[in-house]
Write a protein that holds these residues in place. Structure first.
Motif, PDB file in Angstrom:
ATOM      1  N   GLN A   2       0.839  -1.194   0.000  1.00 20.05           N
ATOM      2  CA  GLN A   2       0.000   0.000   0.000  1.00 20.05           C
ATOM      3  C   GLN A   2       0.876   1.246   0.000  1.00 20.05           C
ATOM      4  O   GLN A   2       1.883   1.310   0.687  1.00 20.05           O
ATOM      5  N   PHE A   4       0.440   5.645  -0.022  1.00 20.14           N
ATOM      6  CA  PHE A   4      -0.528   6.730   0.130  1.00 20.14           C
ATOM      7  C   PHE A   4      -0.305   7.775  -0.962  1.00 20.14           C
ATOM      8  O   PHE A   4       0.799   8.279  -1.121  1.00 20.14           O
ATOM      9  N   PRO A  11      -4.954   5.611   0.017  1.00 26.67           N
ATOM     10  CA  PRO A  11      -3.912   4.627  -0.207  1.00 26.67           C
ATOM     11  C   PRO A  11      -4.320   3.664  -1.324  1.00 26.67           C
ATOM     12  O   PRO A  11      -5.479   3.299  -1.436  1.00 26.67           O
TER      13      PRO A  11
ATOM     14  N   ASN B  42       3.171   4.657   4.051  1.00 26.82           N
ATOM     15  CA  ASN B  42       2.468   3.387   4.231  1.00 26.82           C
ATOM     16  C   ASN B  42       1.300   3.499   5.206  1.00 26.82           C
ATOM     17  O   ASN B  42       0.832   2.510   5.752  1.00 26.82           O
ATOM     18  N   ALA B  44      -2.278   3.464   6.426  1.00 27.97           N
ATOM     19  CA  ALA B  44      -3.512   2.854   5.891  1.00 27.97           C
ATOM     20  C   ALA B  44      -4.564   2.802   6.984  1.00 27.97           C
ATOM     21  O   ALA B  44      -5.263   1.813   7.153  1.00 27.97           O
ATOM     22  N   ALA B 190      -8.379   5.201   6.330  1.00 28.21           N
ATOM     23  CA  ALA B 190      -7.241   5.508   5.454  1.00 28.21           C
ATOM     24  C   ALA B 190      -7.384   6.887   4.821  1.00 28.21           C
ATOM     25  O   ALA B 190      -6.416   7.599   4.623  1.00 28.21           O
ATOM     26  N   GLU B 225       4.849  13.265   1.908  1.00 26.88           N
ATOM     27  CA  GLU B 225       3.428  13.507   1.647  1.00 26.88           C
ATOM     28  C   GLU B 225       3.096  14.983   1.817  1.00 26.88           C
ATOM     29  O   GLU B 225       2.406  15.581   1.016  1.00 26.88           O
TER      30      GLU B 225
END
Lengths: 308, 261
Positions: A2, A4, A11, B42, B44, B190, B225
């Motif tokens: 996964q 994001f 995700p 990662n 979630a 998520a 991000e």
């Protein structure tokens, strides 16, 4: 695994997106089209919003069309003059397309427009290709020689003013239809998130009567330029290009395209067109079904950003 | 004289008792397991744990078992538009729409037992207990108002947010470990909105409001991000050029790597 997506804000499975990029890249390499008309619906299907999908796919098509354009350039299969005239229309068309995209997004009719355009365009083009492909196959089965293009014939297109000489394509043609086609492709591409090669190539061959030798290469140059510009404009006006998504798609796409191109060389031209027609038509039908059948959920929510 | 003093003392005693009665001697002490949820590549979804205890001063008279808790977690406010599709010319198109202004982008309401068992409908309404009583301001034309809980747009809004795990209501999510010690988990999906989250905890006893407290946590994008999301918004041209450069590099690399002629 996964990962994001920072702009799509959700995700996704990285290998799924990579596999989709490769699969679409394979198809695009095989048929010599960008594959945006397959990629955008697939992304929407895995839950990415149409706006992010359209905007990010533009950059993916830019990457794969550069790969194509470079190899055609080496084979001197690009007509720079023709590409330049097409482009002057394409740039304006793209700007108009992105403007309409922004407007429709604020009106809440973007998803519908994308769906309706897909139905109209894909069904028509797919249907025509299928029809032509079947005709050519039957023709070949009867043992007749393939129909030759009447290269000397002059339609009304050739009576238009502002003629210009395109050396490499060995044509003497008015710039008006060329600019108009560029404009249309740029516009449609920006709104629908497609490169438009599957529209452009038939138009160049049947309307402008560009020799096949320079058609695909020149089309790739136009696609490269309009999609590069669309990426930039989508990034600046709608902030919907997802860098992570785009990178995964590009890597998958350019890799898949190489294998697709090799596979495509083993299939005969008519069969290839028949297959592509079938593919385009089925994507169009899928969108049509979705529009006509009552959706399970009638309501949709969209974030519109905090009002000050 | 003695009688007067006695009356005065009694009066004073009543006064003190009256003054003390509304502010009962319960206090809430809470803590959340993580005050800063970070979104990494990662990420979630995550779960936070809220712990707390009811502190009673001396001889508070409510029996311990009579406590009820309602925990309301609300995410950063945002504006939304809800659209309804209708059939027109044989196809389904977006027709009617409503704007929801400054409503929580995330909302979780947890309790230890059904709201109707905790308190009266009137108090549920005034204390905004439950998804039916949360204020969701709509703009209808030029008016700003919240509508009845049965409004189709409001119901659709809550249903869709619930499907994405962004709105939730659970009347069995708060557990009392001892008569005064409680815990609940706050699940974050998520697709969690980024920003400041408020946790409001209300203590009730025998249908009456007793005490409340609040705490907060934040959800932040960090590192890559955050960098990408900020760049896309604030330096859009630079971001767009970077993407274009990335696309052209990838395309060029592929033509070099796979070159056959």
């Amino acid at each position: 695994m996964q990962i994001f997506l920072p702009i799509a804000d959700l995700p996704v499975n990285m290998f799924l997106i990579l596999a989709m990029g490769m699969a679409v890249g394979f198809v695009s390499g095989m048929f010599g089209v960008g594959g945006g008309f397959l990629m955008t619906p697939l992304l929407i299907f895995v839950g990415i919003s149409p706006a992010v999908a359209v905007a990010s796919v533009s950059s993916h098509i830019a990457a794969s069309s550069l790969t194509g354009a470079l190899s055609y350039w080496r084979r001197r299969a690009i007509d720079p003059a023709l590409a330049f005239v097409l482009l002057s229309g394409g740039v304006v068309g793209t700007a108009l397309g992105v403007a309409l995209f922004t407007l429709l997004r604020s009106l809440g009719q973007l998803d519908l427009t994308i769906a309706v355009s897909y139905v109209a365009l894909l069904s028509t083009v797919g249907g025509l290709m299928l029809w032509e492909g079947i005709g050519a196959l039957r023709h070949a089965r009867r043992g007749l020689p393939p129909k030759l293009r009447r290269s000397g014939s002059h339609g009304w297109i050739h009576g238009l003013p502002l003629k210009m000489r395109f050396k490499r394509s060995k044509m003497y043609l008015s710039v008006i239809p060329v600019i108009a086609i560029g404009l249309l492709i740029g516009f449609v591409g920006a709104v629908m998130g497609i490169g438009g090669a599957f529209l452009l190539i038939p138009m160049m061959i049947y309307i402008l009567r560009v020799p096949t030798s320079t058609t695909i290469g020149t089309a790739q140059v136009l696609t490269l330029a309009t999609m590069t510009m669309a990426t930039l404009l989508h990034a600046v006006t709608n902030h919907q290009v997802d860098a992570v998504l785009a990178l995964i798609l590009m890597i998958g796409g350019v890799t898949g395209a190489q294998f697709g191109a090799r596979a495509g060389q083993r299939i005969r031209g008519e069969q290839l067109r028949l297959l592509l027609g079938l593919l385009i038509l089925s994507v169009g039908i899928r969108f049509a079904v979705e529009l006509v059948i009552q959706p399970q959920e009638l309501f949709t929510i969209r974030e519109i950003g905090t009002t000050p | 004289m003695r009688l007067r003093l006695a009356i005065a003392l009694v009066a004073a005693g009543i006064g003190v008792a009256l003054a003390a009665a509304p502010a009962r001697a319960e206090r809430l002490i809470v803590s959340v397991s993580n005050h800063r949820v970070t979104i990494t590549p990662n990420y979630a979804g995550e779960e936070l744990v809220l712990f707390g205890s009811v502190e009673r001063d001396g001889d508070a008279f409510a029996p311990p078992s009579a406590y009820d808790l309602v925990v309301t977690v609300s995410g950063p406010p945002d504006d939304f538009v809800t659209r309804r599709k209708e059939r027109a010319f044989g196809i389904w198109v977006n027709a009617d729409s409503r704007q929801f202004l400054q409503v929580p982008s995330y909302l979780a309401i947890f309790a230890n037992r059904p709201f109707d068992a905790i308190t009266s409908p009137e108090l549920q309404r005034s204390l905004k207990i439950g998804l039916d009583h949360i204020v969701l301001t709509q703009r209808v034309g030029t008016d700003y108002a919240d509508v009845v809980a049965s409004d189709p747009f409001r119901r659709a809004f809550i249903r869709l947010r619930t499907e994405h795990g962004l709105y939730r209501q659970n009347t069995a999510a708060v557990t009392f470990l001892t008569p005064t010690l409680f815990r609940t988990t706050i699940p974050l999906p998520a697709e969690v909105p980024v920003g400041d989250y408020d946790i409001d905890i209300k203590l009730l006893s025998r249908g009456a409001f007793v005490a409340s407290t609040s705490t907060r946590f934040e959800v932040v994008k960090i590192g890559f991000e955050q960098f990408v999301a900020n760049a896309a918004r604030q330096r859009a041209l630079f971001y767009g050029l970077t993407i274009v450069a990335m696309a052209l590099t990838t395309g060029w690399l592929a033509s070099v790597v796979f070159r056959r002629d």
